[in-house]
Scaffold this motif. Structure first.
Motif, PDB file in Angstrom:
ATOM      1  N   SER A  69      34.978 -41.846  65.339  1.00 21.94           N
ATOM      2  CA  SER A  69      36.059 -42.817  65.484  1.00 21.94           C
ATOM      3  C   SER A  69      37.403 -42.227  65.066  1.00 21.94           C
ATOM      4  N   LEU A  70      37.687 -41.052  65.567  1.00 28.98           N
ATOM      5  CA  LEU A  70      38.900 -40.345  65.162  1.00 28.98           C
ATOM      6  C   LEU A  70      40.156 -41.067  65.618  1.00 28.98           C
ATOM      7  N   LYS A  71      41.180 -40.963  64.792  1.00 33.44           N
ATOM      8  CA  LYS A  71      42.476 -41.597  65.042  1.00 33.44           C
ATOM      9  C   LYS A  71      43.554 -40.521  65.094  1.00 33.44           C
ATOM     10  N   PRO A  72      44.667 -40.797  65.750  1.00 30.30           N
ATOM     11  CA  PRO A  72      45.743 -39.800  65.776  1.00 30.30           C
ATOM     12  C   PRO A  72      46.179 -39.352  64.378  1.00 30.30           C
ATOM     13  N   GLU A  73      46.113 -40.241  63.414  1.00 28.33           N
ATOM     14  CA  GLU A  73      46.503 -39.865  62.050  1.00 28.33           C
ATOM     15  C   GLU A  73      45.512 -38.926  61.363  1.00 28.33           C
ATOM     16  N   ASP A  74      44.389 -38.680  62.001  1.00 26.72           N
ATOM     17  CA  ASP A  74      43.435 -37.680  61.494  1.00 26.72           C
ATOM     18  C   ASP A  74      43.818 -36.269  61.928  1.00 26.72           C
ATOM     19  N   THR A  75      44.875 -36.145  62.713  1.00 23.79           N
ATOM     20  CA  THR A  75      45.347 -34.835  63.152  1.00 23.79           C
ATOM     21  C   THR A  75      45.837 -34.037  61.952  1.00 23.79           C
ATOM     22  N   CYS A  76      45.140 -32.948  61.659  1.00 24.47           N
ATOM     23  CA  CYS A  76      45.404 -32.136  60.470  1.00 24.47           C
ATOM     24  C   CYS A  76      44.751 -30.770  60.642  1.00 24.47           C
ATOM     25  N   VAL A  77      45.090 -29.871  59.762  1.00 22.28           N
ATOM     26  CA  VAL A  77      44.278 -28.686  59.546  1.00 22.28           C
ATOM     27  C   VAL A  77      43.252 -29.047  58.474  1.00 22.28           C
ATOM     28  N   TYR A  78      41.995 -28.776  58.767  1.00 19.49           N
ATOM     29  CA  TYR A  78      40.913 -29.116  57.849  1.00 19.49           C
ATOM     30  C   TYR A  78      40.409 -27.843  57.169  1.00 19.49           C
TER      31      TYR A  78
ATOM     32  N   SER B  87      39.709 -28.660  40.245  1.00 14.13           N
ATOM     33  CA  SER B  87      39.988 -27.419  40.938  1.00 14.13           C
ATOM     34  C   SER B  87      38.804 -26.944  41.760  1.00 14.13           C
ATOM     35  N   TYR B  88      39.122 -26.274  42.860  1.00 16.83           N
ATOM     36  CA  TYR B  88      38.125 -25.629  43.698  1.00 16.83           C
ATOM     37  C   TYR B  88      38.338 -24.120  43.643  1.00 16.83           C
ATOM     38  N   ASP B  89      37.264 -23.383  43.875  1.00 19.17           N
ATOM     39  CA  ASP B  89      37.295 -21.952  43.609  1.00 19.17           C
ATOM     40  C   ASP B  89      37.742 -21.116  44.807  1.00 19.17           C
ATOM     41  N   ASN B  90      37.146 -21.344  45.934  1.00 21.62           N
ATOM     42  CA  ASN B  90      37.439 -20.551  47.124  1.00 21.62           C
ATOM     43  C   ASN B  90      37.738 -21.482  48.292  1.00 21.62           C
ATOM     44  N   TRP B  91      38.597 -20.995  49.188  1.00 18.11           N
ATOM     45  CA  TRP B  91      39.037 -21.810  50.321  1.00 18.11           C
ATOM     46  C   TRP B  91      38.864 -21.065  51.627  1.00 18.11           C
ATOM     47  N   GLY B  92      38.585 -21.835  52.683  1.00 12.22           N
ATOM     48  CA  GLY B  92      38.575 -21.259  54.012  1.00 12.22           C
ATOM     49  C   GLY B  92      39.977 -21.190  54.581  1.00 12.22           C
ATOM     50  N   GLN B  93      40.073 -20.672  55.797  1.00 11.53           N
ATOM     51  CA  GLN B  93      41.370 -20.470  56.425  1.00 11.53           C
ATOM     52  C   GLN B  93      41.843 -21.710  57.176  1.00 11.53           C
ATOM     53  N   GLY B  94      40.961 -22.660  57.382  1.00 12.60           N
ATOM     54  CA  GLY B  94      41.311 -23.914  58.034  1.00 12.60           C
ATOM     55  C   GLY B  94      41.030 -23.906  59.522  1.00 12.60           C
ATOM     56  N   THR B  95      40.811 -25.094  60.044  1.00 16.28           N
ATOM     57  CA  THR B  95      40.618 -25.277  61.478  1.00 16.28           C
ATOM     58  C   THR B  95      41.406 -26.511  61.911  1.00 16.28           C
ATOM     59  N   GLN B  96      42.102 -26.388  63.044  1.00 21.83           N
ATOM     60  CA  GLN B  96      42.987 -27.454  63.500  1.00 21.83           C
ATOM     61  C   GLN B  96      42.207 -28.526  64.242  1.00 21.83           C
ATOM     62  N   VAL B  97      42.463 -29.758  63.879  1.00 19.85           N
ATOM     63  CA  VAL B  97      41.931 -30.909  64.605  1.00 19.85           C
ATOM     64  C   VAL B  97      43.117 -31.721  65.106  1.00 19.85           C
ATOM     65  N   THR B  98      43.148 -31.959  66.397  1.00 19.58           N
ATOM     66  CA  THR B  98      44.216 -32.741  67.002  1.00 19.58           C
ATOM     67  C   THR B  98      43.606 -33.921  67.748  1.00 19.58           C
ATOM     68  N   VAL B  99      44.054 -35.113  67.409  1.00 18.10           N
ATOM     69  CA  VAL B  99      43.541 -36.328  68.023  1.00 18.10           C
ATOM     70  C   VAL B  99      44.660 -36.937  68.856  1.00 18.10           C
ATOM     71  N   SER B 100      44.427 -37.028  70.139  1.00 17.08           N
ATOM     72  CA  SER B 100      45.447 -37.589  71.036  1.00 17.08           C
ATOM     73  C   SER B 100      45.243 -39.096  71.211  1.00 17.08           C
ATOM     74  N   SER B 101      46.349 -39.798  71.397  1.00 15.15           N
ATOM     75  CA  SER B 101      46.275 -41.260  71.543  1.00 15.15           C
ATOM     76  C   SER B 101      46.104 -41.669  72.982  1.00 15.15           C
TER      77      SER B 101
END
Length: 119
Positions: free
Chosen positions: A85-94, A105-119
């Motif tokens: 049930s994705l919404k346009p406001e869910d558009t982010c780098v995850y 705090s978190y120790d290690n991070w990934g590089q991220g993946t883009q999610v784009t939700v179109s209306s």
């Protein structure tokens, strides 16, 4: 060397679904809790979900309750984020991150993946 690699992002229409994956390497995956975070353009990164090392406990941001689910496969050293049930406001780098000791705090991070939700 610890690596967290996200995948599964992309473009989806509002109301659709995506599943993100985060594959971990370089340490014992089951020793760590895992979290998902996201960041929209011009905004601070925000917490989305967290799952404990055993997969039993999970915590959610209010904004994603009922729509997002986190789960993990310790045999595959992978954590997943199922987004429905994705919404346009869910558009982010995850981003995924790991956490050896419970706390802010978190120790290690990934590089991220883009999610784009179109209306």
């Amino acid at each position: 060397q610890v690596q967290l690699i996200e995948s599964g992002g992309g473009l989806v229409q509002a109301g659709g679904s995506l599943r993100l994956s985060c594959a971990a390497s370089g340490r014992t995956f089951s020793d760590y809790a895992m979290g998902w975070f996201r960041q929209a353009p011009g905004k601070e990164r925000e917490f989305v979900l967290r799952i404990g090392w055993s997969g039993v406990r999970a915590s959610y941001a209010d904004s994603v309750k009922g729509g997002f689910t986190i789960y993990r496969n310790n045999f595959k050293s992978t954590v997943y984020l199922q987004m429905n049930s994705l919404k346009p406001e869910d558009t982010c780098v995850y981003y995924c991150a790991d956490q050896r000791t419970i706390g802010p705090s978190y120790d290690n991070w990934g590089q991220g993946t883009q999610v784009t939700v179109s209306s």
